[in-house]
Design an enzyme around this catalytic site. Sequence first.
Site, PDB file in Angstrom:
ATOM      1  N   SER A  16      42.779  39.552  60.143  1.00 26.56           N
ATOM      2  CA  SER A  16      42.400  38.325  59.926  1.00 26.56           C
ATOM      3  C   SER A  16      40.893  38.552  59.490  1.00 26.56           C
ATOM      4  O   SER A  16      40.398  39.629  59.428  1.00 26.56           O
ATOM      5  CB  SER A  16      42.270  37.471  61.224  1.00 26.56           C
ATOM      6  OG  SER A  16      41.235  36.363  61.203  1.00 26.56           O
ATOM      7  N   TYR A  20      39.927  37.040  70.132  1.00 20.91           N
ATOM      8  CA  TYR A  20      40.678  37.152  68.641  1.00 20.91           C
ATOM      9  C   TYR A  20      39.985  38.006  67.647  1.00 20.91           C
ATOM     10  O   TYR A  20      40.673  38.821  66.945  1.00 20.91           O
ATOM     11  CB  TYR A  20      40.718  35.710  68.242  1.00 20.91           C
ATOM     12  CG  TYR A  20      41.618  35.490  66.912  1.00 20.91           C
ATOM     13  CD1 TYR A  20      42.900  35.575  67.017  1.00 20.91           C
ATOM     14  CD2 TYR A  20      41.274  35.376  65.492  1.00 20.91           C
ATOM     15  CE1 TYR A  20      43.779  35.307  65.682  1.00 20.91           C
ATOM     16  CE2 TYR A  20      41.816  35.205  64.544  1.00 20.91           C
ATOM     17  CZ  TYR A  20      43.132  35.131  64.583  1.00 20.91           C
ATOM     18  OH  TYR A  20      43.734  34.875  63.236  1.00 20.91           O
TER      19      TYR A  20
HETATM   20  P1  NAD Z   1      51.737  30.439  63.382  1.00 16.33           P
HETATM   21  O1  NAD Z   1      51.443  30.006  64.690  1.00 16.33           O
HETATM   22  O2  NAD Z   1      52.851  30.069  62.681  1.00 16.33           O
HETATM   23  O3  NAD Z   1      52.394  32.044  63.797  1.00 16.33           O
HETATM   24  C1  NAD Z   1      51.918  32.954  64.735  1.00 16.33           C
HETATM   25  C2  NAD Z   1      53.538  33.311  65.471  1.00 16.33           C
HETATM   26  O4  NAD Z   1      53.244  34.335  66.490  1.00 16.33           O
HETATM   27  C3  NAD Z   1      53.932  31.823  66.199  1.00 16.33           C
HETATM   28  O5  NAD Z   1      55.262  31.519  65.668  1.00 16.33           O
HETATM   29  C4  NAD Z   1      53.925  32.052  67.709  1.00 16.33           C
HETATM   30  O6  NAD Z   1      54.992  31.545  68.370  1.00 16.33           O
HETATM   31  C5  NAD Z   1      54.202  33.742  67.529  1.00 16.33           C
HETATM   32  N1  NAD Z   1      53.793  34.350  68.924  1.00 16.33           N
HETATM   33  C6  NAD Z   1      52.523  34.100  69.560  1.00 16.33           C
HETATM   34  N2  NAD Z   1      52.634  34.906  70.704  1.00 16.33           N
HETATM   35  C7  NAD Z   1      53.802  35.823  70.580  1.00 16.33           C
HETATM   36  C8  NAD Z   1      54.278  36.665  71.464  1.00 16.33           C
HETATM   37  N3  NAD Z   1      53.653  37.192  72.429  1.00 16.33           N
HETATM   38  N4  NAD Z   1      55.351  37.122  71.232  1.00 16.33           N
HETATM   39  C9  NAD Z   1      56.189  36.711  69.937  1.00 16.33           C
HETATM   40  N5  NAD Z   1      55.685  35.732  69.216  1.00 16.33           N
HETATM   41  C10 NAD Z   1      54.342  35.387  69.487  1.00 16.33           C
HETATM   42  O7  NAD Z   1      50.368  30.864  62.490  1.00 16.33           O
HETATM   43  P2  NAD Z   1      50.061  31.642  61.227  1.00 16.33           P
HETATM   44  O8  NAD Z   1      49.043  30.862  60.735  1.00 16.33           O
HETATM   45  O9  NAD Z   1      51.490  31.584  60.318  1.00 16.33           O
HETATM   46  O10 NAD Z   1      49.649  32.817  61.446  1.00 16.33           O
HETATM   47  C11 NAD Z   1      50.572  34.144  61.320  1.00 16.33           C
HETATM   48  C12 NAD Z   1      49.680  35.465  61.700  1.00 16.33           C
HETATM   49  O11 NAD Z   1      48.421  35.358  60.653  1.00 16.33           O
HETATM   50  C13 NAD Z   1      48.813  35.542  62.696  1.00 16.33           C
HETATM   51  O12 NAD Z   1      48.728  36.781  63.365  1.00 16.33           O
HETATM   52  C14 NAD Z   1      47.612  35.082  62.667  1.00 16.33           C
HETATM   53  O13 NAD Z   1      46.551  35.513  63.531  1.00 16.33           O
HETATM   54  C15 NAD Z   1      47.143  35.446  61.246  1.00 16.33           C
HETATM   55  N6  NAD Z   1      46.222  34.580  60.506  1.00 16.33           N
HETATM   56  C16 NAD Z   1      46.157  33.416  60.226  1.00 16.33           C
HETATM   57  C17 NAD Z   1      45.379  32.686  59.299  1.00 16.33           C
HETATM   58  C18 NAD Z   1      45.502  31.309  58.917  1.00 16.33           C
HETATM   59  O14 NAD Z   1      44.682  30.827  58.338  1.00 16.33           O
HETATM   60  N7  NAD Z   1      46.530  30.677  59.100  1.00 16.33           N
HETATM   61  C19 NAD Z   1      44.195  33.361  59.169  1.00 16.33           C
HETATM   62  C20 NAD Z   1      44.011  34.626  59.213  1.00 16.33           C
HETATM   63  C21 NAD Z   1      44.968  35.400  60.194  1.00 16.33           C
END
Ligand code: NAD
Length: 284
Positions: free
Chosen positions: A158, A171
């Site tokens: 991130s 985080y």
């Molecule tokens: P999201 O919530 O749709 O995806 C995260 C997924 O991880 C969820 O489906 C959740 O159920 C799953 N998860 C959480 N804990 C878990 C566990 N213990 N075991 C298995 N699965 C688990 O959100 P997203 O925005 O699609 O994020 C995807 C990735 O991108 C994440 O790692 C997030 O930190 C990173 N990210 C997102 C953004 C953003 O702006 N959306 C920015 C930077 C980084």
Amino acid sequence: MSKLTGKVALITGSGRKNGIGAVCARRLAVEGASVVVTDIDTSFSDFPNYKVGAKDELVLVKKDITSMGGKALSFFADITKPEAVKKLVEDTIKEFGKIDILVNNAGGSPGPAPLTQFTMAAWEKTLAINLTGTFLCCREVVPSMIGTGGGKIVNISSRAANNGALWMHAYSAAKAGMLGLTRSMALELAQFNICVNALCPGDIQTELKQWGLEMEAGIKGTTVEALKEEIARATPLGRLGTPEDVAALVAFLASPDSDYLTGEIINISGGYGLGNATARPTFQ
Ligand code: NAD
């Protein structure tokens, strides 16, 4: 023949229809890979307000991929649990024979808090999901990659890893830890033809982002729309990112086009942080 024909990809945290993981899985399937989508089934009992889990959606993500002609399997697994990860990898190999591509996408955090109010439980849970989970998945998957002569690991970190994020101490620390893990694994695994790279997404429009913005709007006394406009103004490319933007880069890092790339940390944030995008002169 598509670039990933014959390859098997495992994408964690891919159970939410419009999340980055599910969109990556669809893209890798379009490129010809057989994909395994996996997620946790329910939310954590110790954090009932933390919206996590994909109990009903995971199977829909799988169906979506198979209905477009792709090959897909779905398994529930909590990636913070060593035994669950072991079983996930064993089940995948039993069905598809190997794993060539691992996308460590599962991530998140129970929520923001000022440092002095940050609980030990929230700290540990956040490190477990983002950092320990990534380590466990890599540890279980790498032997299959070594056995087949190589592989690609893409870690979804991130922007918070580099810039920090207000009240998101655990985080930011966990996502920064993923960058160190990426580099050390790249060093060790290059001899096996395994490339390990990380992405640092900025603001990507997903359910998780929406939840984060709702909380931020509440704290700042503003609206989600106002925050989105603020982000777009601060982004040289003038908009928030989409999961498809991230999936395109993941597909590149999973493909032979990136065979000479390892240990890299790539920002995908529309140029956010480059300078003052609002002070753009109006040259003709
Ligand atoms: P999201 O919530 O749709 O995806 C995260 C997924 O991880 C969820 O489906 C959740 O159920 C799953 N998860 C959480 N804990 C878990 C566990 N213990 N075991 C298995 N699965 C688990 O959100 P997203 O925005 O699609 O994020 C995807 C990735 O991108 C994440 O790692 C997030 O930190 C990173 N990210 C997102 C953004 C953003 O702006 N959306 C920015 C930077 C980084």
